[in-house]
Design a protein around this motif. Structure first.
Motif, PDB file in Angstrom:
ATOM      1  N   LYS A 191       0.837  -1.184   0.000  1.00  8.49           N
ATOM      2  CA  LYS A 191       0.000   0.000   0.000  1.00  8.49           C
ATOM      3  C   LYS A 191       0.878   1.242   0.000  1.00  8.49           C
ATOM      4  N   PRO A 192       0.457   2.280  -0.698  1.00  9.45           N
ATOM      5  CA  PRO A 192       1.260   3.513  -0.695  1.00  9.45           C
ATOM      6  C   PRO A 192       1.332   4.108   0.693  1.00  9.45           C
ATOM      7  N   LYS A 193       2.492   4.648   1.017  1.00  9.04           N
ATOM      8  CA  LYS A 193       2.665   5.252   2.325  1.00  9.04           C
ATOM      9  C   LYS A 193       1.874   6.551   2.428  1.00  9.04           C
ATOM     10  N   ALA A 194       1.300   6.770   3.600  1.00  8.76           N
ATOM     11  CA  ALA A 194       0.563   8.016   3.832  1.00  8.76           C
ATOM     12  C   ALA A 194       1.541   9.174   3.909  1.00  8.76           C
TER      13      ALA A 194
END
Length: 227
Positions: free
Chosen positions: A211-214
């Motif tokens: 998942k893309p990092k926040a």
């Protein structure tokens, strides 16, 4: 987590709708067979799924390993890799299931783990980017590419661990994170990944979705500090 075992076939390039050139790695994802499912509540003590791919004669497998394939009703395979999963993810797998590249979709982000290319024995300048000696005068000879001192002789009288020195370069596990999938061709067992991945041609890869990092939260300065 969606993960598969793949094999690097090489690199090529694509053009997007705006005409930009995109370097991509072509990865073959042959059918991955679920060889074994491990549960935290069972004798294994952790959640994982063991995938196997690449047909093999079984000559290099031990009798216990062949027994695992026999109990799963799967022909002997060449490559076996285990993926750790959570309690929710492990429920979606059953022994004997088959997984291919269709588990991914275009635009998904993946982490790719593989063994980097071995480069043999290398010196400190090539291996660790050392600057080298400034000059070869003042009593020094053939010292430009040496590593320099590696520790004191009296105390502690030894070389500390992890000291950067000459040695074997490459041939180690490397993970490249947040690569984008730009093409999925399940009928040809191929996926295209933007950018380069570890290893050479025909190298075995572990590909698992991430998942893309926040984005990091920026702290706004207070009104008092502004004044």
């Amino acid at each position: 987590m969606r993960g598969v075992i793949g094999k690097k076939l090489g690199m090529t390039q694509l053009f997007d709708q705006e005409g930009n050139l995109i370097p991509v790695t072509v990865v073959e994802v042959a059918p991955n067979h679920v060889l074994q499912v491990k549960n935290a509540n069972g004798k294994d003590g952790y959640n994982a799924v063991k995938l196997a791919t690449g047909e093999s004669s079984g000559k290099n497998l031990t009798q216990p390993e062949l027994g695992v394939f026999k109990s799963a009703k799967i022909a002997p395979q060449k490559t076996i890799i285990e993926f750790r999963l959570t309690d929710k993810e492990i429920a979606a797998f059953k022994t004997g299931d088959t997984i291919d590249g269709s588990v991914f979709v275009e635009g998904a982000l993946v982490n790719v783990k593989g063994v980097s290319k071995g480069k043999g024995f290398a010196g400190v300048m090539k291996r660790h980017k050392f600057k080298g000696a400034k000059e070869s005068s003042h009593g020094t000879h053939e010292y430009e590419r040496h590593g320099g001192a590696i520790g004191a002789g009296t105390y502690p009288g030894r070389v500390f661990k992890n000291k950067r020195m000459a040695g074997h370069m490459g041939d180690e596990n490397v993970t490249v994170r947040n690569l984008k999938i730009v093409g999925v061709y399940a009928d040809q067992n191929l996926i295209l990944i933007k950018g380069a991945v570890p290893g050479g041609v025909n190298g075995i890869l572990r590909i698992f979705e991430t998942k893309p990092k926040a984005p990091r939260k920026t702290v706004q300065p207070s009104a008092a500090k502004k004044k």
